[in-house]
Motif scaffolding. Sequence first.
Motif, short mmCIF file in Angstrom:
data_model
loop_
_atom_site.label_atom_id
_atom_site.label_comp_id
_atom_site.label_asym_id
_atom_site.label_seq_id
_atom_site.Cartn_x
_atom_site.Cartn_y
_atom_site.Cartn_z
N VAL A 81 -1.33 0.02 3.48
CA VAL A 81 -0.95 -0.11 4.88
C VAL A 81 -1.39 1.12 5.66
CG1 VAL A 81 0.95 -0.53 6.48
CG2 VAL A 81 1.06 -1.46 4.17
N VAL A 82 -1.98 0.90 6.82
CA VAL A 82 -2.34 1.97 7.75
C VAL A 82 -1.38 1.86 8.93
CG1 VAL A 82 -4.14 2.88 9.27
CG2 VAL A 82 -4.76 1.88 7.06
N TRP A 83 -0.71 2.98 9.26
CA TRP A 83 0.30 3.01 10.32
C TRP A 83 -0.21 3.78 11.53
CZ3 TRP A 83 4.50 0.09 9.46
CH2 TRP A 83 4.84 -0.22 8.13
N THR A 84 0.25 3.37 12.71
CA THR A 84 -0.03 4.17 13.91
C THR A 84 0.88 5.39 13.88
OG1 THR A 84 1.58 2.84 15.16
CG2 THR A 84 -0.74 2.18 15.32
N ASP A 85 0.59 6.37 14.73
CA ASP A 85 1.35 7.62 14.74
C ASP A 85 2.73 7.46 15.36
OD1 ASP A 85 -0.69 9.05 13.52
OD2 ASP A 85 -1.63 9.54 15.44
N GLY A 102 1.95 -1.38 11.68
CA GLY A 102 1.35 -1.25 10.36
C GLY A 102 0.36 -2.37 10.14
N THR A 103 -0.84 -2.03 9.67
CA THR A 103 -1.86 -3.02 9.37
C THR A 103 -2.11 -2.99 7.86
OG1 THR A 103 -2.87 -2.65 11.54
CG2 THR A 103 -4.20 -3.80 9.90
N GLY A 161 -2.73 -8.54 7.50
CA GLY A 161 -1.44 -8.77 8.14
C GLY A 161 -1.01 -7.55 8.95
N ARG A 162 -0.25 -7.80 10.02
CA ARG A 162 0.25 -6.71 10.88
C ARG A 162 1.72 -6.92 11.16
NH1 ARG A 162 -3.63 -5.21 15.74
NH2 ARG A 162 -1.99 -3.68 15.87
N LEU A 186 3.52 -8.40 4.35
CA LEU A 186 4.15 -7.24 4.98
C LEU A 186 5.13 -7.69 6.04
CD1 LEU A 186 4.15 -4.13 5.10
CD2 LEU A 186 2.41 -4.32 6.89
N ARG A 187 6.38 -7.20 5.93
CA ARG A 187 7.43 -7.49 6.90
C ARG A 187 8.27 -6.24 7.11
NH1 ARG A 187 11.13 -11.47 4.65
NH2 ARG A 187 10.42 -10.70 2.66
#
Length: 142
Positions: free
Chosen positions: A73-77, A117-118, A123-124, A39-40
């Motif tokens: 991928v889980v994203w913050t708000d 994004g995790t 990877g983050r 992830l990039r």
Amino acid sequence: MAHATQASRYSGIVLALMLGLGAAACRDTPSLSGAEGRLRLSARRVDFPHAYPGTRREAEVRVVNGGRAPLDVVWTDVTAPFSLEAALPVRVLAGEVPVRLRFAPEAEGTYEVILTGTASDGGRCSWCWRARRSRCRSASRP
């Protein structure tokens, strides 16, 4: 008639061999076992230009999976005054996904949000969005 039956048998065997070889040729070499996603982001920082009341600024960036395996991928708000044209991708296949960002402030000031994004492989990656809302331009009087 016996000759026709024998010919159809041979053609059946040849057809089965061709199909078997064709299926083997279509396999991914090397196989995807052990493949990883990477992830990039196309830009780690996005600086929006000044915005005046009633205007909106936009920028386009890309979420990139530089590996061969898909990533969840889980994203913050995303918080106001920033927004997205569409939801961030929760599944990123190999390649790029375009993402359109927006900035539309209602009050004067400098704004910043960090979006992280995790990925499913641990990877983050993070984006830093920065923007500044300028004061209203004073109307000139004749």
